[in-house]
Design a protein around this motif. Structure first.
Motif, PDB file in Angstrom:
ATOM      1  N   VAL A  84      41.588  28.402  39.852  1.00 39.16           N
ATOM      2  CA  VAL A  84      40.874  28.162  41.118  1.00 39.16           C
ATOM      3  C   VAL A  84      40.363  29.474  41.710  1.00 39.16           C
ATOM      4  O   VAL A  84      40.154  29.587  42.908  1.00 39.16           O
ATOM      5  CB  VAL A  84      41.804  27.448  42.130  1.00 39.16           C
ATOM      6  CG1 VAL A  84      42.152  26.050  41.662  1.00 39.16           C
ATOM      7  CG2 VAL A  84      43.081  28.251  42.373  1.00 39.16           C
ATOM      8  N   ARG A  85      40.160  30.480  40.860  1.00 38.80           N
ATOM      9  CA  ARG A  85      39.831  31.827  41.341  1.00 38.80           C
ATOM     10  C   ARG A  85      38.509  31.888  42.106  1.00 38.80           C
ATOM     11  O   ARG A  85      38.354  32.704  43.017  1.00 38.80           O
ATOM     12  CB  ARG A  85      39.777  32.800  40.163  1.00 38.80           C
ATOM     13  CG  ARG A  85      38.705  32.496  39.127  1.00 38.80           C
ATOM     14  CD  ARG A  85      38.867  33.392  37.915  1.00 38.80           C
ATOM     15  NE  ARG A  85      37.847  33.168  36.897  1.00 38.80           N
ATOM     16  CZ  ARG A  85      37.888  32.198  35.999  1.00 38.80           C
ATOM     17  NH1 ARG A  85      38.923  31.354  36.008  1.00 38.80           N
ATOM     18  NH2 ARG A  85      36.943  32.048  35.094  1.00 38.80           N
ATOM     19  N   PHE A  86      37.551  31.040  41.744  1.00 40.41           N
ATOM     20  CA  PHE A  86      36.239  31.137  42.361  1.00 40.41           C
ATOM     21  C   PHE A  86      36.236  30.706  43.828  1.00 40.41           C
ATOM     22  O   PHE A  86      35.311  31.044  44.565  1.00 40.41           O
ATOM     23  CB  PHE A  86      35.220  30.304  41.574  1.00 40.41           C
ATOM     24  CG  PHE A  86      34.980  30.826  40.187  1.00 40.41           C
ATOM     25  CD1 PHE A  86      34.404  32.069  39.992  1.00 40.41           C
ATOM     26  CD2 PHE A  86      35.361  30.089  39.081  1.00 40.41           C
ATOM     27  CE1 PHE A  86      34.200  32.567  38.704  1.00 40.41           C
ATOM     28  CE2 PHE A  86      35.165  30.569  37.795  1.00 40.41           C
ATOM     29  CZ  PHE A  86      34.588  31.813  37.611  1.00 40.41           C
ATOM     30  N   ILE A  87      37.241  29.964  44.240  1.00 40.07           N
ATOM     31  CA  ILE A  87      37.348  29.596  45.657  1.00 40.07           C
ATOM     32  C   ILE A  87      38.560  30.243  46.315  1.00 40.07           C
ATOM     33  O   ILE A  87      38.484  30.674  47.469  1.00 40.07           O
ATOM     34  CB  ILE A  87      37.394  28.059  45.831  1.00 40.07           C
ATOM     35  CG1 ILE A  87      37.488  27.706  47.328  1.00 40.07           C
ATOM     36  CG2 ILE A  87      38.565  27.453  45.077  1.00 40.07           C
ATOM     37  CD1 ILE A  87      37.383  26.241  47.600  1.00 40.07           C
ATOM     38  N   ALA A  88      39.678  30.362  45.588  1.00 40.96           N
ATOM     39  CA  ALA A  88      40.908  30.874  46.199  1.00 40.96           C
ATOM     40  C   ALA A  88      40.806  32.353  46.531  1.00 40.96           C
ATOM     41  O   ALA A  88      41.229  32.785  47.616  1.00 40.96           O
ATOM     42  CB  ALA A  88      42.093  30.626  45.269  1.00 40.96           C
TER      43      ALA A  88
END
Length: 605
Positions: A84-88
């Motif tokens: 979920v790196r692109f939002i977290a």
């Protein structure tokens, strides 16, 4: 009470009161953490009655911080973060930035220094991992997309906190706030260079020490710690293994502080992170859990001891401002960020509710700020009061998001739709806004139950439920599955299997399975308490239905049977039956067929 045993009296009073008030908080459907803090307030110097030893409490709290951070490291998952790196990552950094700036502004308005305002802002910008995980577990959201984003978001906040624990002492040492003793290496650098290295030099030295510590942990610790743990495991001594895990946690933390000058918390975090890569990490987490829990409780108790209830009366406006930042500003910021990433309204609401509280990391940061004379005592009192209030209100935040805003958005979707709508065509808002439409499944928002009759209901699609489903498919028996994990739901729907999405312990979800006309129900989930709720409701809905459950102990067998299960299978007994059957084939005379085992069901089932 004797005065010659301050350590014993402090631990006993802290744990006993923490248990009592933690149980009360749990009964009131609040996190036990609230009860631990209240227990600390009661044994603190600001309330009448018994007062715990004020010199021992900080040291016990330090042990709690070490073990707490070790546990965070053990459960740190780079895989979950990358998923979920692109939002977290951008979301958490932006939210922390906004909250820190607002906290700094509030601190400046109260006459604090810039450094004090920044520490205060950081402290109220990070949410409690303990409170978040409990909230997600209660709602069975851990394995959903919403839960994964929330956990990833908190992982980023944890990493920012770890970085802050390194930089804050460096910032404090540049000016020696309040007579703080400066880093010995900084003094050595001053003598060698002949002048004050300033903020840049101190930060460079801090980064150098941190880099050296990380290099040692990666090059040596990454090999030595797992190797040592495996060698201990080979001894077969559970006691030595448990002691070894604690020795690694405490020894690494202490060594990191003494040799590299980094915080005890950071050393413990890295020890847990290194250990998490070992296949023995799960066992290490289980073995260290009791002591970690005990000292974590003492940490929260010691934090409560520092809270002065008079702050609620003497500083109402600053407290209101602090709560506004935590409950309103952080939530709105997170909501807007998630919406900007087009992840859907319900996901945005879940993240907003998750972040509307502060906890253990806030206490660690404020304690460091006060110790280094960056933050006044008033700041710690504000953080403690805001933490207690925000944790108490957090369940209401989730309820507000789930029960008030969700119907409003669903109504908007219905009004915006064109053409006549049948009840079954109205999708829940999460499906409509954030996921592709899924067929062959029923959700809590749907109005119609399954049309199956004479069918089997399988609760849970894990290792046990998956085998049951395969057998039912092979026999062409009509059945459906109740499941709430997104990955399992996707697998079931890919096979064309009818699935009811939700928590089977919820009466609304179980009602969609048409149990009055079902033939049997297989409760394949491992949790005995939740399984017991399903069994009890199933028996009430259909007195003649066959109920099959699973258990891990004799007590769980009796518990499920008492609630109405016809047959309860205990895994260990079935494994023993298989072993004995194999021995009978090899040596019939050794184990005659008339040698019986204890039944796999409870008496009378």
């Amino acid at each position: 009470m004797p005065h010659d045993t301050p350590l014993i009296s402090t631990i006993v009073a802290g744990l006993v009161l923490a248990f009592i008030f933690g149980a009360i908080a749990n009964r009131l459907r609040m996190p036990p953490l609230v009860g631990y803090l209240v227990a600390g307030v009661l044994v603190g110097p600001h309330t009448p009655g018994f007062v715990a030893d004020q010199s021992l409490a900080p040291e016990l709290a330090e042990l709690g911080v070490i073990l707490l951070m070790f546990g965070v490291g053990l459960h740190f998952s780079m895989r979950e973060l990358l998923a979920v790196r692109f939002i977290a990552i951008p979301g958490a950094l932006a939210q922390i930035g906004v909250a820190t700036v607002l906290g700094w502004v509030l601190g400046i308005a109260m006459g604090w220094s810039t450094a004090g305002g920044i520490v205060f802002g950081l402290a109220i910008s990070v949410a409690s991992t303990v409170v978040l995980l409990k909230a997600l577990q209660e709602r069975r959201l851990i394995d959903t997309e919403r839960g994964q984003i929330a956990v990833g978001w908190l992982i980023v906040e944890d990493l920012v906190t770890v970085l802050a624990l390194v930089l804050i002492p460096a910032l404090a040492s540049t000016a020696g706030h309040g007579g703080v003793v400066r880093d010995p290496l900084v003094r050595l650098m001053e003598r060698l260079l002949g002048f004050d290295p300033g903020l840049g030099g101190v930060l460079a030295l801090t980064v150098l020490k941190l880099g050296a510590f990380v290099a040692v942990m990666l090059l040596i610790g990454r090999r030595f710690i797992p190797w040592l743990l495996h060698r201990i495991a080979y001894t077969g001594s559970r006691e030595l293994f448990r002691l070894g895990v604690l020795a690694i946690a405490l020894g690494t933390a202490y060594g990191a502080a003494k040799v590299f000058g980094v915080s005890l918390a950071l050393g413990a975090f890295f020890a847990g992170t290194i250990l998490s890569e070992s296949e023995l990490s799960q066992r290490a987490a289980e073995e260290s859990l009791p002591l970690r829990d005990a000292f974590s409780v003492l940490f929260f108790v010691s934090v409560g001891m520092l809270f002065d209830p008079r702050a609620l009366i003497e500083s109402p406006l600053p407290l209101l401002g602090t709560l506004t930042i935590i409950l309103v500003a952080k939530s709105i910021t997170a909501f807007l960020i998630v919406i900007a990433f087009r992840r859907g309204v319900l996901i945005a609401l879940t993240i907003s509710a998750s972040l509307a509280q502060i906890g253990e990391f806030s206490f660690i940061l404020t304690d460091m700020g006060v110790t280094l004379k960056l933050l006044p005592e008033e700041g710690r009192s504000l953080v403690l009061a805001a933490a207690i209030i925000s944790i108490i209100l957090n369940p209401l935040s989730f309820a507000f998001c789930e029960r008030i805003l969700k119907p409003a958005f669903e109504a908007r979707l219905i009004r915006a739709a064109t053409g006549p709508l049948s009840p079954a065509s109205v999708l829940p808002v999460e499906t409509a806004l954030s996921e592709p439409e899924k067929t062959g499944s029923h959700r809590e928002g749907d109005l119609l139950p399954t049309t199956l009759t004479g069918h089997v209901v399988v609760v849970g699609y894990g290792r046990v439920g998956g085998i049951v489903v395969s057998a039912l498919l092979a026999s062409r028996t009509p059945f459906l599955v109740i499941e709430d994990a997104d990955q399992s739901i996707a697998q079931l729907e890919a096979q064309g299997i009818e699935v009811i999405v939700g928590n089977a312990a919820s009466p609304d979800v179980l009602g969609l399975a048409n149990l009055p006309q079902a033939r049997s129900i297989v409760v394949a989930i491992p949790g005995a308490f939740e399984a017991g709720q399903v069994v009890e409701q199933a028996r009430a809905l259909n007195p003649s239905i066959l109920i099959v459950g699973r258990a891990h102990s004799d007590a769980e067998v009796e518990h499920l049977a008492r609630l109405g299960a016809d047959t309860v299978i205990m895994g260990e007994r079935e494994i023993a039956r298989g072993m004995i059957d194999r021995l009978r084939h090899a040596t019939p005379a050794l184990l005659p067929a008339d040698v019986a085992l204890q039944p796999a069901t409870s008496p009378g089932s």
